[in-house]
Enzyme design. Structure first.
Site, short mmCIF file in Angstrom:
data_model
loop_
_atom_site.label_atom_id
_atom_site.label_comp_id
_atom_site.label_asym_id
_atom_site.label_seq_id
_atom_site.Cartn_x
_atom_site.Cartn_y
_atom_site.Cartn_z
N ASP A 20 0.89 -1.14 -0.02
CA ASP A 20 -0.21 0.09 -0.01
C ASP A 20 0.72 1.34 -0.09
O ASP A 20 1.66 1.32 -0.81
CB ASP A 20 -0.94 -0.04 0.91
CG ASP A 20 -1.79 1.00 1.13
OD1 ASP A 20 -2.93 1.11 0.46
OD2 ASP A 20 -1.72 1.89 2.10
N HIS A 80 -7.10 -6.09 -1.46
CA HIS A 80 -5.92 -5.39 -1.29
C HIS A 80 -5.08 -5.93 -0.25
O HIS A 80 -3.85 -5.46 -0.18
CB HIS A 80 -6.55 -4.11 -0.70
CG HIS A 80 -5.36 -2.82 -0.47
ND1 HIS A 80 -4.80 -2.47 -1.68
CD2 HIS A 80 -5.13 -2.02 0.50
CE1 HIS A 80 -4.04 -1.40 -1.07
NE2 HIS A 80 -4.11 -1.29 0.19
#
Length: 326
Positions: free
Chosen positions: A106, A304
């Protein structure tokens, strides 16, 4: 030892010019620095620490500046990209090493990529999880984010004003995190619902589109307890200040405009992650932007939180790539 810490791992606080950095480390061998994203902590790497140690590496997962038990400077501009690069460099030296492989997820992915870009003398290889590498281009970032939303507001724009997102999140830290983590988990929402998560209608909150219901298996109540406990103590301003420096980063990195990251690199993404699908052009550009790319994998059905959703697969691919570096 608290229940969150993998057996055999140890907590450390190291001093850097920017303030203390908290990390959890395990194993001996070549150093692998693990850099988390938003809104996470060292705990995001709990599955990787023992796996990397078992494979013959010294793994160190930091709390990024502004998070957990690391320093939280008051000035918003203390969270610019070059400050994170300096922290990573200082941590490597504080651990008695000259060089390291840096792996980020991320926001940790661009922090890792820029660490390799700015300090190639220290970071000899780079692993990028979920967020592809994009070199600096000619567009001021906030201008681009403002155009994305149309009638609604893109979440990065929503995060820009100090105190605004904090007022939403800190009203119910645990509930907000539960919705955010669940919404970005692979398969939790339809593709259309997933896309809408990132936009805020006028007068609404980001959380208004978060899913409710059971927590994803990778998180569970115990994992949510760890994350929410960290943010109840730290607040969210340090974490959100990373988003508030995108224009400063663009100015600071002018000397590296369009520059490729040339070290050996790895990319891992999830097929159901907006970061992977929206940034497909960045992945397609890897022959030019990541000429040292030695492995790239898109994990089918994964969202994610890749190293937590698919720990065994990520550990296998990561250790395989690291062994190839030797």
């Amino acid at each position: 030892m608290d229940h969150a810490t993998p057996p055999g791992a140890v907590h450390r606080l190291v001093d850097t010019p920017g303030g203390r950095i908290h990390l959890v480390e395990q194993g001996t061998g070549p150093l692998v620095l693990l850099v988390h994203g938003f809104p996470e902590s060292w705990y995001s790497w709990r599955h990787q620490l023992p796996a990397l140690a078992a494979a013959g590496y010294r793994a160190a997962a930091i709390d990024v500046r502004g998070y957990g038990r690391s320093a939280k400077p008051a000035a918003p501009d203390a969270y610019r990209m070059l400050a994170h690069v300096a922290d990573n460099t200082a941590v490597v030296h504080a651990l008695g090493e000259e060089t390291a492989t840096v792996v980020g997820h991320d926001w940790g992915s661009p922090i890792a990529a820029n660490s390799a870009l700015v300090r190639p003398d220290v970071f000899t290889a780079v692993g990028l999880l979920s967020v592809p590498y994009t070199p600096r281009d000619e567009n001021r970032p906030t201008d681009g984010f403002a155009r994305i939303g149309g009638d609604e507001e893109f979440y990065v724009s929503y995060f820009q004003t100090p105190g605004r997102a904090e007022a939403e999140i800190e009203r119910d830290v645990r509930g907000w995190l539960a919705g955010f983590y669940t919404g970005l988990t692979g398969g939790a929402l339809t593709p259309a619902e997933h896309a809408r998560l990132f936009f805020v209608p006028p007068g609404a909150r980001l959380a208004d589109r978060f899913p409710t219901g059971p927590l994803p298996a990778w998180l569970g109540e115990a994992g949510l307890d760890v994350y929410s406990g960290e943010f109840e103590r730290s607040g969210f301003t340090g974490a959100l200040n990373r988003y508030r420096n995108v224009d400063r980063d663009w100015e600071d990195l002018a000397a590296w405009h369009g520059a490729p990251v040339t070290q050996p690199s790895l990319f891992l993404g999830g097929s159901l992650d907006a970061s992977t699908t929206w940034m497909a052009d960045a992945i397609d550009a890897y022959p030019a932007t990541l000429p040292g790319l030695s492995a790239a994998h898109i994990l089918e059905g994964c969202g994610h939180w890749i190293q937590q959703e698919r720990p065994d697969e990520v550990n296998r691919l990561l250790t395989q790539w690291l062994r190839g570096l030797r």
